[in-house]
Design a protein around this motif. Sequence first.
Motif, PDB file in Angstrom:
ATOM      1  N   PHE A  59      -8.719   3.408   6.487  1.00  0.00           N
ATOM      2  CA  PHE A  59      -8.294   4.590   5.728  1.00  0.00           C
ATOM      3  C   PHE A  59      -8.954   4.584   4.357  1.00  0.00           C
ATOM      4  CE2 PHE A  59      -5.105   2.349   2.996  1.00  0.00           C
ATOM      5  CZ  PHE A  59      -5.105   1.125   3.660  1.00  0.00           C
ATOM      6  N   LEU A  60      -8.972   5.758   3.719  1.00  0.00           N
ATOM      7  CA  LEU A  60      -9.621   5.862   2.413  1.00  0.00           C
ATOM      8  C   LEU A  60      -8.778   5.198   1.333  1.00  0.00           C
ATOM      9  CD1 LEU A  60     -10.899   9.561   2.492  1.00  0.00           C
ATOM     10  CD2 LEU A  60     -12.245   7.461   2.797  1.00  0.00           C
ATOM     11  N   ASP A  61      -9.455   4.470   0.443  1.00  0.00           N
ATOM     12  CA  ASP A  61      -8.777   3.908  -0.729  1.00  0.00           C
ATOM     13  C   ASP A  61      -8.336   5.065  -1.628  1.00  0.00           C
ATOM     14  OD1 ASP A  61      -9.067   0.885  -2.391  1.00  0.00           O
ATOM     15  OD2 ASP A  61      -8.382   2.673  -3.428  1.00  0.00           O
ATOM     16  N   ILE A  62      -7.100   5.003  -2.103  1.00  0.00           N
ATOM     17  CA  ILE A  62      -6.523   6.104  -2.886  1.00  0.00           C
ATOM     18  C   ILE A  62      -7.114   6.170  -4.300  1.00  0.00           C
ATOM     19  CG2 ILE A  62      -4.523   4.941  -3.943  1.00  0.00           C
ATOM     20  CD1 ILE A  62      -4.463   8.291  -2.068  1.00  0.00           C
ATOM     21  N   GLY A  71      -7.957  -8.567  -2.733  1.00  0.00           N
ATOM     22  CA  GLY A  71      -6.578  -8.785  -2.300  1.00  0.00           C
ATOM     23  C   GLY A  71      -5.624  -9.233  -3.386  1.00  0.00           C
ATOM     24  N   GLU A 112      -4.242  -7.299  -5.560  1.00  0.00           N
ATOM     25  CA  GLU A 112      -3.239  -6.257  -5.803  1.00  0.00           C
ATOM     26  C   GLU A 112      -2.294  -6.106  -4.604  1.00  0.00           C
ATOM     27  OE1 GLU A 112      -4.987  -2.468  -6.955  1.00  0.00           O
ATOM     28  OE2 GLU A 112      -3.179  -1.425  -6.319  1.00  0.00           O
ATOM     29  N   VAL A 113      -2.854  -6.055  -3.420  1.00  0.00           N
ATOM     30  CA  VAL A 113      -2.032  -5.852  -2.219  1.00  0.00           C
ATOM     31  C   VAL A 113      -2.173  -7.076  -1.303  1.00  0.00           C
ATOM     32  CG1 VAL A 113      -1.586  -4.383  -0.219  1.00  0.00           C
ATOM     33  CG2 VAL A 113      -2.333  -3.344  -2.370  1.00  0.00           C
ATOM     34  N   HIS A 166      -7.455  -6.814   3.425  1.00  0.00           N
ATOM     35  CA  HIS A 166      -8.202  -5.552   3.503  1.00  0.00           C
ATOM     36  C   HIS A 166      -9.642  -5.781   3.087  1.00  0.00           C
ATOM     37  CE1 HIS A 166      -6.030  -5.819  -0.345  1.00  0.00           C
ATOM     38  NE2 HIS A 166      -7.044  -5.186  -0.908  1.00  0.00           N
ATOM     39  N   HIS A 216     -12.871  -3.998   1.672  1.00  0.00           N
ATOM     40  CA  HIS A 216     -13.348  -2.805   0.975  1.00  0.00           C
ATOM     41  C   HIS A 216     -14.760  -2.496   1.482  1.00  0.00           C
ATOM     42  CE1 HIS A 216     -10.413  -2.733  -2.489  1.00  0.00           C
ATOM     43  NE2 HIS A 216     -10.354  -4.037  -2.257  1.00  0.00           N
TER      44      HIS A 216
HETATM   45  P1  5GP Z   1      -7.158  -5.421  -4.066  1.00  0.00           P
HETATM   46  O1  5GP Z   1      -5.843  -5.932  -3.528  1.00  0.00           O
HETATM   47  O2  5GP Z   1      -8.301  -5.719  -3.150  1.00  0.00           O
HETATM   48  O3  5GP Z   1      -7.411  -5.900  -5.472  1.00  0.00           O
HETATM   49  O4  5GP Z   1      -7.065  -3.851  -4.191  1.00  0.00           O
HETATM   50  C1  5GP Z   1      -6.177  -3.073  -3.427  1.00  0.00           C
HETATM   51  C2  5GP Z   1      -6.786  -1.714  -3.187  1.00  0.00           C
HETATM   52  O5  5GP Z   1      -5.817  -0.937  -2.479  1.00  0.00           O
HETATM   53  C3  5GP Z   1      -7.142  -0.926  -4.456  1.00  0.00           C
HETATM   54  O6  5GP Z   1      -8.499  -0.507  -4.387  1.00  0.00           O
HETATM   55  C4  5GP Z   1      -6.161   0.258  -4.465  1.00  0.00           C
HETATM   56  O7  5GP Z   1      -6.728   1.443  -4.949  1.00  0.00           O
HETATM   57  C5  5GP Z   1      -5.786   0.371  -2.997  1.00  0.00           C
HETATM   58  N1  5GP Z   1      -4.428   0.868  -2.779  1.00  0.00           N
HETATM   59  C6  5GP Z   1      -3.296   0.403  -3.347  1.00  0.00           C
HETATM   60  N2  5GP Z   1      -2.224   1.088  -2.911  1.00  0.00           N
HETATM   61  C7  5GP Z   1      -2.696   2.024  -2.046  1.00  0.00           C
HETATM   62  C8  5GP Z   1      -2.068   3.041  -1.273  1.00  0.00           C
HETATM   63  O8  5GP Z   1      -0.858   3.237  -1.278  1.00  0.00           O
HETATM   64  N3  5GP Z   1      -2.885   3.807  -0.492  1.00  0.00           N
HETATM   65  C9  5GP Z   1      -4.240   3.616  -0.451  1.00  0.00           C
HETATM   66  N4  5GP Z   1      -4.940   4.425   0.344  1.00  0.00           N
HETATM   67  N5  5GP Z   1      -4.859   2.667  -1.169  1.00  0.00           N
HETATM   68  C10 5GP Z   1      -4.102   1.879  -1.966  1.00  0.00           C
END
Ligand code: 5GP
Length: 130
Positions: free
Chosen positions: A27-30, A86, A88-89, A93, A95
């Motif tokens: 899915f697209l990153d928000i 990863g 943040e979440v 995932h 990218h």
């Molecule tokens: P990371 O964990 O790799 O640092 O970044 C997490 C990525 O998930 C970020 O680029 C952020 O924009 C994306 N992200 C966080 N929450 C959501 C969401 O609810 N929906 C979508 N589509 N992307 C999200």
Amino acid sequence: MASIFTKIINGEIPSYKIAEDTKFYAFLDINPNAKGHTLVIPKKEENKIFDLSKEEYIELMNFSYRIAKALEKTIPCERIGMSVIGLEVPHVHVHLIPINKMADMQFVNKEKLTNEEFLNLAENIAGNFE
Ligand code: 5GP
């Protein structure tokens, strides 16, 4: 507690879906670095990519490869960049980012897209997914 990405997989939180199979969801990153910035996730909730089994890791890469090919067909760009962070979440995932310059991989300059732009992008990329 279910991760935000598990909630997306389950449809509890909306997403601009590109493709899914029994094990993976794209899915697209928000908050995209660039148009077409896509996240590829395993449906199995795992925090760190290298805690996946070797087989799961390879399957994730195979699915990501197919998504990257669809991105290449859809978005004019220099190449598709790939990154796993990863921080943040806590749900694995990958990218996949259509890039033209190094700064597109730096997660600082963000692209603002409208709902319609997200919808069109997701539809076009999905249409090129094989
Ligand atoms: P990371 O964990 O790799 O640092 O970044 C997490 C990525 O998930 C970020 O680029 C952020 O924009 C994306 N992200 C966080 N929450 C959501 C969401 O609810 N929906 C979508 N589509 N992307 C999200």
